[in-house]
Structures are given as C-alpha cells and as structure tokens.
Enzyme design. Sequence first.
Site, PDB file in Angstrom:
ATOM      1  N   GLN A 211       0.825  -1.218   0.000  1.00 25.81           N
ATOM      2  CA  GLN A 211       0.000   0.000   0.000  1.00 25.81           C
ATOM      3  C   GLN A 211       0.853   1.259   0.000  1.00 25.81           C
ATOM      4  O   GLN A 211       0.416   2.321  -0.431  1.00 25.81           O
ATOM      5  CB  GLN A 211      -0.930   0.007   1.226  1.00 25.81           C
ATOM      6  CG  GLN A 211      -2.016  -1.053   1.197  1.00 25.81           C
ATOM      7  CD  GLN A 211      -3.088  -0.806   0.138  1.00 25.81           C
ATOM      8  OE1 GLN A 211      -3.274   0.323  -0.336  1.00 25.81           O
ATOM      9  NE2 GLN A 211      -3.790  -1.859  -0.247  1.00 25.81           N
ATOM     10  N   SER A 231       3.316  -5.014  -4.926  1.00 18.56           N
ATOM     11  CA  SER A 231       2.265  -5.630  -5.746  1.00 18.56           C
ATOM     12  C   SER A 231       1.984  -4.764  -6.967  1.00 18.56           C
ATOM     13  O   SER A 231       1.920  -3.534  -6.861  1.00 18.56           O
ATOM     14  CB  SER A 231       0.995  -5.764  -4.913  1.00 18.56           C
ATOM     15  OG  SER A 231      -0.100  -6.056  -5.743  1.00 18.56           O
ATOM     16  N   HIS A 233      -0.842  -4.465  -8.989  1.00 24.55           N
ATOM     17  CA  HIS A 233      -2.132  -3.806  -9.214  1.00 24.55           C
ATOM     18  C   HIS A 233      -2.470  -2.748  -8.173  1.00 24.55           C
ATOM     19  O   HIS A 233      -3.551  -2.157  -8.224  1.00 24.55           O
ATOM     20  CB  HIS A 233      -3.263  -4.839  -9.344  1.00 24.55           C
ATOM     21  CG  HIS A 233      -3.583  -5.567  -8.085  1.00 24.55           C
ATOM     22  ND1 HIS A 233      -2.874  -6.649  -7.645  1.00 24.55           N
ATOM     23  CD2 HIS A 233      -4.552  -5.364  -7.160  1.00 24.55           C
ATOM     24  CE1 HIS A 233      -3.394  -7.089  -6.515  1.00 24.55           C
ATOM     25  NE2 HIS A 233      -4.407  -6.324  -6.195  1.00 24.55           N
ATOM     26  N   THR A 269       7.977 -20.556 -15.518  1.00 23.45           N
ATOM     27  CA  THR A 269       8.194 -19.621 -16.632  1.00 23.45           C
ATOM     28  C   THR A 269       7.766 -18.222 -16.213  1.00 23.45           C
ATOM     29  O   THR A 269       6.671 -18.037 -15.688  1.00 23.45           O
ATOM     30  CB  THR A 269       7.397 -20.070 -17.876  1.00 23.45           C
ATOM     31  OG1 THR A 269       7.824 -21.379 -18.231  1.00 23.45           O
ATOM     32  CG2 THR A 269       7.615 -19.122 -19.044  1.00 23.45           C
ATOM     33  N   CYS A 358      -9.592  -8.112   0.103  1.00 19.74           N
ATOM     34  CA  CYS A 358      -9.354  -9.530   0.350  1.00 19.74           C
ATOM     35  C   CYS A 358     -10.226 -10.085   1.459  1.00 19.74           C
ATOM     36  O   CYS A 358     -10.500 -11.272   1.502  1.00 19.74           O
ATOM     37  CB  CYS A 358      -7.892  -9.770   0.694  1.00 19.74           C
ATOM     38  SG  CYS A 358      -6.847  -9.668  -0.759  1.00 19.74           S
TER      39      CYS A 358
END
Lengths: 414, 414
Positions: A211, A231, A233, A269, A358
């Site tokens: 955040q 993160s 997004h 990958t 979440c």
Amino acid sequence: MKKKIIYLDYAAATPTDKKVQKAMAPFYSREFANPSSLHQLGQHSRAAVETAREQVASFLSCSADEVVFTSGATEANNIVIQGISFHPNPTANPTSHPGGAKLRTPGVRSAGSKPHIITSMIEHESVLAPVLQLEREGVIEVTYIAVSKEGIVHPDDIEKALGENTALVSIQYANSETGTIQPIAKIGKVIKKYKEENIGSKILFHTDAVQAALYLHCNVAKLGVDLLTLSGHKIYGPKGVGVLYIKKGSRVRPLFFGGGQEQDVRPGTENVACIVGMGEAIAEIRNPKHEIQNIQVRQLRDRLIKIIPQRISGVEVTGSIVERLPNNVHLLINGVEGKDVVFLLDQKGVAVSTGSACSERSKEPSHVLLNMGYGDKEARSAVRITLGKHTKKEEVEKTVKILEKVVEQLRAKK
Amino acid sequence: MKKKIIYLDYAAATPTDKKVQKAMAPFYSREFANPSSLHQLGQHSRAAVETAREQVASFLSCSADEVVFTSGATEANNIVIQGISFHPNPTANPTSHPGGAKLRTPGVRSAGSKPHIITSMIEHESVLAPVLQLEREGVIEVTYIAVSKEGIVHPDDIEKALGENTALVSIQYANSETGTIQPIAKIGKVIKKYKEENIGSKILFHTDAVQAALYLHCNVAKLGVDLLTLSGHKIYGPKGVGVLYIKKGSRVRPLFFGGGQEQDVRPGTENVACIVGMGEAIAEIRNPKHEIQNIQVRQLRDRLIKIIPQRISGVEVTGSIVERLPNNVHLLINGVEGKDVVFLLDQKGVAVSTGSACSERSKEPSHVLLNMGYGDKEARSAVRITLGKHTKKEEVEKTVKILEKVVEQLRAKK
C-alpha cells in the site's frame, strides 16, 4: 468504467496505466518466446525481464539480483513467512536423483527450538494467515504486537519481543484499511541495534510495502529491511505480479521448486508481460509528475476528511491523521453498517469499500479495527474511501453529497 | 516475430492468440477492479473469472468448483507434490488469532509413516524438483518408475509400486522433450483397481497435462485422474496462468495462505486478465477448426520425421513414433552438440531448442534421455523441433535445408 462510475477504491485495485499497457502489449504478440529459450526470440523475453528488474532495483536502491518477481504480494509474503520456518541444514546429505534438478536451498523444519516470528495484530491476511497456519502446525512461535488507538506499532514493543530464536519481524509499511503508516525505519534501527548487541542473531526484517509504494520512499537501506513486498495492481500495474526484495545473504526456503527461474526462489516460466508492466509501473512512480499527482490526491483527501464530518454527524476518522497515506479516508459512521453504505453508494455509481478487498467477503468485522480498540458494532460501520491519480474534484464533491443522502436514508430506516 | 524468424519451439511457448489477446484487453483497462470488491466493477471482474472457470470445466468435463487457477504449471505441480506431504490433522487445536483469518485446511507433516509418492524418471523439473526437495527433507518416500527405450511408463510398474502409504502417483500425460504420450487412462485403471481392493487407500492420481492439452482429450473421468495440471502459454494463452483440477473430496495443503481466493487453495488477488485469457485459449481448443489445424501439424511433422533422416546421415528420432504428440520432432544427431545446432540455426533465423526450455540453461544432459537409456554424448546431441498451428510447409522445407547445412558445417569442424 462505463456510465461514469466514480471509482474511489484505489487501495483495492488501480487501473493499469496506458503506458504500462503499451509496454506489455508486445509480450502478448510478437515477443512471446520463453525467456529460458536460448534463441534470439527467447533472449528478447529475457532482456525484457531483466530491464524490469533494473527498474525495480532503482526504485528500491538495491541490486538487481536482490529483486525476485512473484505472482503477487500474497505469494511474496508467504515466501517470507513460510520460508524462514525452515532452518538451513548444511549437513543434509543429497540423495541421488534421476533428474537433473539441483537443490540450491536445502532446509529442514527445525526440530529443536522453534523459529520465532514477531508481527503486528493488524497485518494483511497474506501475512497473518500463513503465520496462523504455521503456528497451528506447531512449527513457529509468534508474538503479535498490539497497536495504539491510532493504529501504530511502537518500536519499543518490538524491542521487548526480540529474543534468541527470533527469525523474522514482519511489519507492514502502511495499512490497507486505515492507511496508517508504521515507523519502519525506527523499527529497523531497533533490530539493527539488537543484532549488534547479540552477535549471531540472524533476524530478518520484512515489510509489506504494497500500500505504501505509491506514496512513500522504498529505499531498503534507509528502511533497514531485509525483505520487502510490492504488488503490481496497487501501483497502476497489472494484477498477477509482485516483487520480493531479498537482501543479499538472506536465506529463505522457496515455496516452489522447478526449473530454476528467479534464482530458484520462485521458479516457473516468467510472466514476462506482467513483469514488464511491473517495471514500467515502478518507473512511473519515479516520474516527477507522480509527486504532483500525490499532492493533488492529498488535497482532495484532506477536503474529504474535513467536510464529511461537517456534513454528516456521528462520523469518526480512524487512525493517525498525520502518519497516514495521502489517499486514504477511513470512516466509522455511527448507526449504519458499512456494507449497506457500500451497497447504496454503488447503486448510485460510487465504488468504495468496507475495508480490505481480500477480506471484504468475510462476515467478521475488520481485525484491524478490533485491534485498534474499536468494538464490534463500530468496526462494522467502517467505510473506506481511497483516492487515486484519476480522481477529480467534482467526483469528490459529488461523493460527499451522495454519501450524505445514503447515510440519512439508512439512519431513517432504523 | 521480426525478420521472419521460423519459430519451431512451440513446446517452449506458443504465441498468444489474437482472440485471447482481445478477450484479455478490457481487463487491463476499464475492467480493472478487484474481483473481491463488492461493488459492481468488482462483480464484473468476478464474473469474468467465473466464466473462464466454466470454460475450463467444460474442457475437462468437470465441475467449475473443481477448477483452481494458479500462476502457472510449476505452482500447480508444487501444490500437488507438496500438498500431499502434509497429512490432515483433525485433532489440531486452533490457536486464538488476532486476525480474522480462517484455517480451512489444517495439516501437519506426518510424524509416523511417510507419505509415499510414485512418479516417473522423466517428469518435468516442476514435478521432480519438489519431489527431490521433500525426499531430501526426509518427509516423503519416493519410487521413481523407469521408462522403456521408447520413453513409456508401463502400468504394471506402477501397480508393483503401490503400497499402504502411497499418497500420490504423478505421471505426465506427454513429455515436453520427446512428446511421448503416457498411458494415463490405463494407469488410472490400475490405481482404481488397487483402491477397490484396498479399502481405505486414499491414493491421488495426478497428471501434468501441460504439453498434452492442445492435442489429447483431457476428460478427467475418462483419464481416471484426481488432479491435472494445465498451463496458459503452452496452448496459445498467456504466461503467468495455470490450472489445477482437483477432484471433489481430494485434499491438498495449499502452498499459500491469505485472503481466501480460489477456495483457499490458491489465495491472492486473481490475475483476472490472464485467467480470462486461459479460459479463451481453452475454449479455442474445443473449436472444430482446432482439429483441422492438428491434422496439418501432424502432416508437416511426419514429413520432417521422414525427410530429415533421409537427407542427414546419423540421425535418430527418439521415443515412440506412435504414442507421440503430433507436433514433436526430437532428434539425436550423431557427432554434433545439440546446443551448437540450436545456436547456428538461430543465427540463420530458425528457432528450435535442445530440450525443455526450463532446463535448457543447465549444463547437464537431459535426464529424460539418460533415463531412456541414452549415453551422455548421445543426450548432448539432441535437438527438439516443435511445430504449431502457424507453421507453414515452406518453413518446414527451409528448416530441413538449413539444418542439413548446419550439421555438415559442424561435422566438418571435427
């Protein structure tokens, strides 16, 4: 966003920047090769991943080889929490193996004294859930640090909790619900001092900076952290990608084993397109324009914090006003349920939340608020409004008006 | 692909279909919300994830709630391998916890008899590496099944290996290097029979279908599997996404703990765009056009297998010709090193590989070939050519000519 929705839930997810989308696009078309392939096409993919790594390293002021790309912050936080619960076992004898797989991080669950983790009571689920799991499996000891009414961890409390078997301290940089900022650099100093006075101590210090990254510096040396999570997004990058900074010399057991990618800490990958997007999103944070945007966000946020309690009675802003992310408004609205407010605002075209996305589907009240000392009913009255760089003054004004009506409507029902 | 590179490395990575790209695009722009958010924008993301889940479930002939999205096949395979090494411990006493995190899959490492895993000697690194790791940590027992010279696992060998503490059988559907297809349905029957004769046996049967999914049916009931792995970038979908099918009632300990997404098996904000891409790529496999493309691929591949040994002396095609993916050519070229062939072909604009991309950077010869009975030198002479739906007849013809020259050139050097 069809129908001009006013989106004020930037802490849950940010839109992917146009610049980021543009950087990612070739990796879904002509630059599709596997970065582990030896041919030129493979090398293009490899180079793109390494450029992104450099972009992240510049932001964190660390070396590129200290940057590991993950599938997101939950994975990164789990690597940290679960990774330290395994003690390296240098005497383990490698068994013969039909495959060519190498074992670069041997480890066994500690049989003797359990590793001790110190964390706060208001961490994100992606830290608390693995801590609880390992505690329940009996493989770690945990000290949960309480926070003040303002939602802040006191470095002295960390100091008191440090001990011989402490393996990890994990404290978030800023809270996803209240936006409260923790004194990470101060905690870093406390841990450094302890380690100087207790030779042999191998405590690692981790911060979840998911955040914070858009608004606060993430210089790992200045923060004094060994591990740091980012993160995609939450910073105008894509979903499905995160970063774990691992200071040279710090050892964690990986969660996965496989083809050796990401220095074996995170094989599989590489998600090239999303990694490229992450690098570009990080680079944008360092764009001077970003600072100006943050000032605008703060001004709009300050206006919200000022006028909402003026227009609506029985509203309390939670957490520290000073030590707070500039985009966060977190309110307790007396006499209503947060989820009802969110629902009615949504019907009127305003997207906000009750707390962390979440845990928004959970029926339990926020553990963050309960641990800040609020009661069950107060915790259920929470509404989180989080602004972003696309937020306009008109949107903020309109939101206040709609919120006023919605609260009035809900209170009238009672 | 600039400069008209002839790309014949489809087993390492496929280009992302235009249709897939188009389906993904909105989730990088207006549909950016967090699928856990309660507002309408969040619900759009949620709906997209669930549509993709239905697409995958149709392909596997299973229920949508048996489909878990992961960050890729390495993660999915690790959930399987690592997940079964923890035995459920229903007597464990939940500790109190300041957060709201719920523990839905309690488990502890088995203290008594170790779980037993049966796998083949020629599995991908993403299966063999976690197996080796757990074996080395002393928490599992392993039986590695040998393969025939043709690269095939015999179901009788599985039958002989099954025992009281067998927890998992993991056998790939098709090999990433040689394209050899394993008799999964037959192995499924062997395991089913054993379980019928040994009441209480809870053996789970897993297949890594990453390479097979484009060409072979993946009806989980017909295969008799409890767990099955898919990967996005092997089927004209994006990198960074995989699928783990988990048959109802099968329990695995998750690798991560967090916000409860994906039924708690794989928490973390969903990678919505890539999940949508995965669903679309899977849907394309069920497009009748796909069958025709596969026939064309097989014809071109058959031509390569016929003419390369005619034009170049000392060439052997490895593995079964019959039980083989229709896009795979895998050659041992006497007197040369595979990596030199790959390098020179690349310089002349043809992208192929020596074996699996994940282990291509390793200096060791392929464990697949060694375990098929080839010597070190033979294994180092391997070249893998894998075709795809965009491969043209002219490309195949040109490749043979260039390969002929390259081998001649390398052999002349000696």
